[in-house]
Design an enzyme around this catalytic site. Sequence first.
Site, PDB file in Angstrom:
ATOM      1  N   LYS A 175      -9.355  -4.494  -4.678  1.00  0.00           N
ATOM      2  CA  LYS A 175      -8.261  -5.167  -3.816  1.00  0.00           C
ATOM      3  C   LYS A 175      -9.568  -6.726  -4.228  1.00  0.00           C
ATOM      4  CE  LYS A 175      -5.940  -1.572  -1.943  1.00  0.00           C
ATOM      5  NZ  LYS A 175      -6.680  -1.906  -0.697  1.00  0.00           N
ATOM      6  N   ARG A 184     -13.142   8.838  -8.358  1.00  0.00           N
ATOM      7  CA  ARG A 184     -11.944   7.860  -8.116  1.00  0.00           C
ATOM      8  C   ARG A 184     -11.748   7.550 -10.108  1.00  0.00           C
ATOM      9  NH1 ARG A 184     -12.515   4.151  -4.530  1.00  0.00           N
ATOM     10  NH2 ARG A 184     -11.791   2.407  -5.506  1.00  0.00           N
ATOM     11  N   GLU A 201      -4.726   0.395   2.331  1.00  0.00           N
ATOM     12  CA  GLU A 201      -4.877  -0.499   3.009  1.00  0.00           C
ATOM     13  C   GLU A 201      -4.256  -1.624   2.498  1.00  0.00           C
ATOM     14  OE1 GLU A 201      -9.056  -2.046   4.256  1.00  0.00           O
ATOM     15  OE2 GLU A 201      -8.155  -3.171   5.637  1.00  0.00           O
TER      16      GLU A 201
HETATM   17  P1  ATP Z   1     -10.331  -1.280  -2.772  1.00  0.00           P
HETATM   18  O1  ATP Z   1     -11.390  -1.593  -2.954  1.00  0.00           O
HETATM   19  O2  ATP Z   1      -9.592  -1.300  -4.212  1.00  0.00           O
HETATM   20  O3  ATP Z   1      -9.483  -1.817  -2.046  1.00  0.00           O
HETATM   21  P2  ATP Z   1      -9.525   1.090  -1.991  1.00  0.00           P
HETATM   22  O4  ATP Z   1      -9.520   2.206  -2.222  1.00  0.00           O
HETATM   23  O5  ATP Z   1     -10.763   0.621  -0.671  1.00  0.00           O
HETATM   24  O6  ATP Z   1      -9.838   0.342  -2.990  1.00  0.00           O
HETATM   25  P3  ATP Z   1      -7.237   1.594  -0.190  1.00  0.00           P
HETATM   26  O7  ATP Z   1      -6.614   1.157  -0.210  1.00  0.00           O
HETATM   27  O8  ATP Z   1      -8.337   2.231   0.488  1.00  0.00           O
HETATM   28  O9  ATP Z   1      -7.953   1.056  -1.643  1.00  0.00           O
HETATM   29  O10 ATP Z   1      -6.665   2.964  -1.210  1.00  0.00           O
HETATM   30  C1  ATP Z   1      -5.955   3.729  -1.318  1.00  0.00           C
HETATM   31  C2  ATP Z   1      -5.699   4.807  -1.609  1.00  0.00           C
HETATM   32  O11 ATP Z   1      -5.795   4.900  -3.186  1.00  0.00           O
HETATM   33  C3  ATP Z   1      -7.127   5.699  -1.681  1.00  0.00           C
HETATM   34  O12 ATP Z   1      -6.618   6.965  -0.999  1.00  0.00           O
HETATM   35  C4  ATP Z   1      -8.001   5.818  -2.719  1.00  0.00           C
HETATM   36  O13 ATP Z   1      -8.652   6.755  -2.737  1.00  0.00           O
HETATM   37  C5  ATP Z   1      -7.059   5.575  -3.902  1.00  0.00           C
HETATM   38  N1  ATP Z   1      -7.585   4.554  -5.412  1.00  0.00           N
HETATM   39  C6  ATP Z   1      -8.010   3.246  -4.556  1.00  0.00           C
HETATM   40  N2  ATP Z   1      -8.607   2.960  -5.754  1.00  0.00           N
HETATM   41  C7  ATP Z   1      -8.597   4.141  -6.549  1.00  0.00           C
HETATM   42  C8  ATP Z   1      -9.468   4.594  -7.724  1.00  0.00           C
HETATM   43  N3  ATP Z   1      -9.430   3.739  -9.148  1.00  0.00           N
HETATM   44  N4  ATP Z   1      -8.597   6.000  -8.961  1.00  0.00           N
HETATM   45  C9  ATP Z   1      -8.400   6.548  -7.608  1.00  0.00           C
HETATM   46  N5  ATP Z   1      -7.732   6.523  -6.548  1.00  0.00           N
HETATM   47  C10 ATP Z   1      -7.655   5.386  -6.586  1.00  0.00           C
HETATM   48 MG    MG Z   2     -10.107   0.471   1.517  1.00  0.00          MG
END
Ligand code: ATP
Ligand code: MG
Length: 593
Positions: free
Chosen positions: A308, A298, A74
């Site tokens: 983020k 994760r 995102e």
């Molecule tokens: P954030 O909370 O930092 O925004 P998110 O999972 O909401 O993290 P996205 O932008 O939706 O962030 O993630 C893009 C991809 O990265 C998704 O497939 C998510 O599962 C993966 N991802 C995010 N954080 C991790 C992590 N700590 N370990 C492995 N994969 C991750």
């Molecule tokens: Mg997200």
Amino acid sequence: METTGKSVDWTTICYHFDNLSTQNEVPKSLRKFDLMSTNDKSAPHESLNFLEEIIEADLASGKYKTILTRFPPEPNGYLHVGHATSICLNFGLGVKYGGATNLRFDDTNPTTEETEFVDSIIEDVRWLGFEAAKIVYASDYFGQLYEWAKVLILKGKAYVDFSTSVEMAALKGTPTEAGKDSPYRNTSPEENLALFEKMKSGEFPDGHCTLRAKIDMSSPNMIMRDPLLYRIKHAHHHRTGDAWCIYPMYDWAHGQSDSIENITHSICTLEFAPHRELYDWCIAQLGIFPSHQYEFARRNVSYAITSKRKLKQLVEENFVRSWDDPRMPTISGFRRRGYTPASIREFCDRIGLGKREMVADMSLLEFCIREDLNKSSLRRFAVLNPLKVVITNYLEGKIEHLETENNPEAPETGHRPLDFCRDIWMEQDDFMETPLPKYFRLSPGGMVRLKSAYIIHCEEVVKDAAGKITEIHCTYVPESRSGQDTSGLKPKGVIHWLSASDAKTAEVRLYDRLFQVEDPASEEDFKSTINPNSLQVIENALIEPALVGASLGDRFQFTRLGYFCVDPDSTADKMVFNRTVTLKDAWAKEANK
Ligand code: ATP
Ligand code: MG
């Protein structure tokens, strides 16, 4: 550490295990891992992780001829180290199996998304060394998703609900108790269609109603209890502008986006496991390409934040300078800090893949970057806290042109010139007026070798009125020149130095961990755990002339001080260097004290 990790390089690990006295000590976590494996001589060089097993079975059975994965961030912030693991996983599988990977922006929430974040994500993925087959946006599919919502409505599988969120929650039930039907659940398909069109044409204010799937209010999976598909948001979208005032929820956008692109293996983190049933339901209702979702745990990293939203707070509240501040666990922060893409990929590879949440040790990442830079970086001298040395038996005005190796690990890089003269600079830390036992550097009456130059003896310490040491006077041993030493002297210490005749000034920034605790995210206020000494700026460090004019992206080992890179703040008048990592793991030593 899970032993399902892929392509572990046993030879490298064993080499370092046998050479623990070398600069880069293997992190403790890795040592344990290695001990287990060396006892088991049958340890395979490469074992498949569970996703590779699934993919190989799918290719072998002919289910798919080729695979297509996607990385779906995102665009609401800069990517962090957790995303790096997901990028390496998704793109890595695409590369390994001769398939491809799309970079898809999951941009369904107009209020948090910005073009700046899109641009940074594209740059970060490329910098890590991966090329997307296509760069796509969930917002490209808004029209298609809207049409599919109407299909669902006409099938009697979706309805417009005017309940408030509080009313909906009250009817949702609990995991052990069935929910109750919404009073709007039995509106006719025709009426729902008209209402949905009104939602789209902007006749209702934000939050006035929603579109919900009509599934099963008594499903043991709470997510299947008539989930929301669309909400009203009169907000400007970074790509579609004001064309839409209804936006699809994640569950309505994600699976269908996968399907539109013919994604074969849609890999996400474990918290989405309960959504898989809904993912499959939507695809089945529409009869479209059957993408499949697979979940992995994760990966988090000690002493770092992987969210983020929280990282954004650090930037907005000025705890750090920017998203790419070298202390940030973002990909852009790592880049500015001097980490190489190869070291980050290696780190992701070594922590492997599992079904249980895990916290990787930050020192493993530091191990990987030391490994990489030790091989590739040129050696240079810099003196961070200078102490003047006058060599009293060296002719005033004389300059001797010596030379020293560029990188002993890569002899083909040759030598560089190094001037020696009467006035030189050494580190304050390399001199102790009253030496502690086992202090092998310089002290009154003692001797030390100046690397690639001569042995010097300390004859006199000069102080100012306040008793502060201003310079030291030494004599050099003319027959001790490196490479031609006939002095027979064996000083125990070797130190780096610079000659006053050609040393230049530079700013050097030293970084320490941004957080003082291993798991800052678990603290009530993660910002209260910030390390107040995470940045030390040395404004007037001295560097050798060969460093002047180094460009952005250049990395060096400053002899005895660590690995450094050029910071973009550098100007023609003053270079700025960031310390990427020290030569040894300072924290491991701390732990062993
Ligand atoms: P954030 O909370 O930092 O925004 P998110 O999972 O909401 O993290 P996205 O932008 O939706 O962030 O993630 C893009 C991809 O990265 C998704 O497939 C998510 O599962 C993966 N991802 C995010 N954080 C991790 C992590 N700590 N370990 C492995 N994969 C991750
Ligand atoms: Mg997200």
